[in-house]
Design an enzyme around this catalytic site. Structure first.
Site, PDB file in Angstrom:
ATOM      1  N   VAL A   1      15.830  38.352  36.985  1.00 35.75           N
ATOM      2  CA  VAL A   1      15.523  37.163  37.524  1.00 35.75           C
ATOM      3  C   VAL A   1      14.424  37.683  38.756  1.00 35.75           C
ATOM      4  CG1 VAL A   1      17.353  35.765  36.989  1.00 35.75           C
ATOM      5  CG2 VAL A   1      17.459  37.340  39.286  1.00 35.75           C
TER       6      VAL A   1
ATOM      7  N   TYR B   1      27.655  45.729  42.499  1.00 35.30           N
ATOM      8  CA  TYR B   1      26.884  44.922  41.408  1.00 35.30           C
ATOM      9  C   TYR B   1      25.875  44.377  42.433  1.00 35.30           C
ATOM     10  CZ  TYR B   1      25.353  41.145  38.692  1.00 35.30           C
ATOM     11  OH  TYR B   1      24.576  40.335  38.006  1.00 35.30           O
TER      12      TYR B   1
ATOM     13  N   LYS C   1      21.359  46.471  34.610  1.00 32.67           N
ATOM     14  CA  LYS C   1      22.497  46.462  33.915  1.00 32.67           C
ATOM     15  C   LYS C   1      22.380  47.425  32.717  1.00 32.67           C
ATOM     16  CE  LYS C   1      23.506  41.910  34.955  1.00 32.67           C
ATOM     17  NZ  LYS C   1      23.442  40.225  34.790  1.00 32.67           N
TER      18      LYS C   1
ATOM     19  N   TYR D   1      19.305  36.972  27.746  1.00 28.17           N
ATOM     20  CA  TYR D   1      20.225  35.827  27.922  1.00 28.17           C
ATOM     21  C   TYR D   1      20.084  34.963  26.898  1.00 28.17           C
ATOM     22  CZ  TYR D   1      18.943  37.543  32.797  1.00 28.17           C
ATOM     23  OH  TYR D   1      18.622  38.170  33.591  1.00 28.17           O
TER      24      TYR D   1
ATOM     25  N   SER E   1      18.743  42.069  36.946  1.00 31.36           N
ATOM     26  CA  SER E   1      19.507  42.239  35.815  1.00 31.36           C
ATOM     27  C   SER E   1      19.038  43.598  34.840  1.00 31.36           C
ATOM     28  CB  SER E   1      19.646  41.132  34.840  1.00 31.36           C
ATOM     29  OG  SER E   1      20.658  40.452  35.189  1.00 31.36           O
TER      30      SER E   1
END
Ligand code: GLU
Length: 304
Positions: free
Chosen positions: A258, A188, A66, A240, A63
């Protein structure tokens, strides 16, 4: 400041935490990584660099990607992005479905999975070859042409990406994806499967510590106001549903993945990245969070 000495001490002090936590078992290729690895790197805005342990070993950034696709999308479409994605913490797990359904296909923020799908959709719409352009951008800002996609991790994500398929299909059903679900998810899964080291990530994120300008090359990557906005999104949405606890313990804008990486920015000073694959129940690196907490406490690296 003796950054090297701080890193060495932190690496020693977090040793009891190594091997604890769970690696991300829902992605087969990540489940095999031993959870006792640990690396850390610092890059100051003067360009000085320091590493400890596995700080130069590539790992799956997941992530953290992102952050870079968000930077690209903001550069392409600016504020139009905010018609399709919010700017609030989700308070939910990164791959939660319920909120997206309740809020009619507008993801809470661009740093959770659904928001990242929308961002990736923007790139798919704006780039002739988005997969090539994403890796080119990251190689460029990290100054490392060897950075690449890990095809095995990407395939493994696709094979077990049930929740991502569900989220992307929801987005499509609400009219918030322009491209086909398959095209967006393929991109993605690839962006998540990029391998980089802590040092690569410190270099790539340096512009966020320096008002949008790469401190070594002097190249402007984003306008100053945009760098500030990306940092505020990291602070409020980068970890998160554990983002409040992380701000409480560390107090720096950061983004986790992760794969066990966390990149943090101390605006005006430095970037610091840590990698340790054992995750806590929110999906953030357990030893990595502790390492950053010690780093902030001992060096005064905090925005508060
Ligand atoms: N590829 C992972 C997923 O989409 C990324 C999640 C993460 O790093 O938070 O499930």
């Amino acid at each position: 400041m003796d950054w090297q000495n701080h890193l060495d001490r932190i690496a020693r002090d977090v040793r009891p935490k190594l091997g604890r936590g769970q690696v991300a078992t829902y992605i087969d290729a990540l489940a095999r990584i031993p959870n006792d690895r640990f690396g850390m790197a610092v890059r100051t805005i003067d360009g000085a660099e320091f590493t400890v342990g596995d700080g130069e070993v590539p790992f799956s950034i997941q992530s953290i990607s992102k952050l870079f696709t968000l930077t690209m999308a903001m550069n392409f479409i600016g504020d139009r992005l905010w018609k399709r994605v919010g700017r609030e913490p989700s308070g939910n797990p990164f791959n939660s479905l319920v909120q997206l359904e309740r809020e009619e296909g507008i993801p809470r923020n661009p740093l959770i999975n659904a928001g990242a799908h929308v961002v990736t959709d923007c790139l798919a719409a704006h780039c002739r070859n988005p997969q090539r352009d994403i890796i080119r951008f990251i190689r460029h800002i990290a100054g490392n042409q060897l950075i690449d996609y890990d095809g095995e991790v990407a395939a493994s994500e696709r094979a077990t990406g049930y929740r991502n398929f569900a989220l992307a299909n929801f987005l499509k059903s609400f009219g918030n994806l322009e491209n086909d679900v398959d095209k967006v998810l393929d991109l993605y899964f690839h962006q998540c499967a990029i391998s980089m080291s802590c040092l690569d990530l410190c270099r790539a994120a340096s512009f966020l510590a320096n008002n949008g300008v790469d401190p070594v090359s002097g190249e402007r990557i984003v306008p100053k106001a945009r760098a500030r906005r990306i940092n505020s999104l990291m602070l409020t949405c980068g970890l998160y549903d554990a983002v409040g606890n992380f701000a409480f313990r560390v107090g720096l804008p950061a983004k986790s993945g992760v794969g066990g990486g966390i990149i943090a920015v101390w605006p005006g000073h430095l970037t610091v990245c840590v990698w340790s694959p054992g995750l806590d129940k929110s999906g953030n690196s357990l030893a990595g969070t502790r390492a950053l907490e010690l780093f902030a406490r001992r060096t005064g690296a905090t925005i508060f």
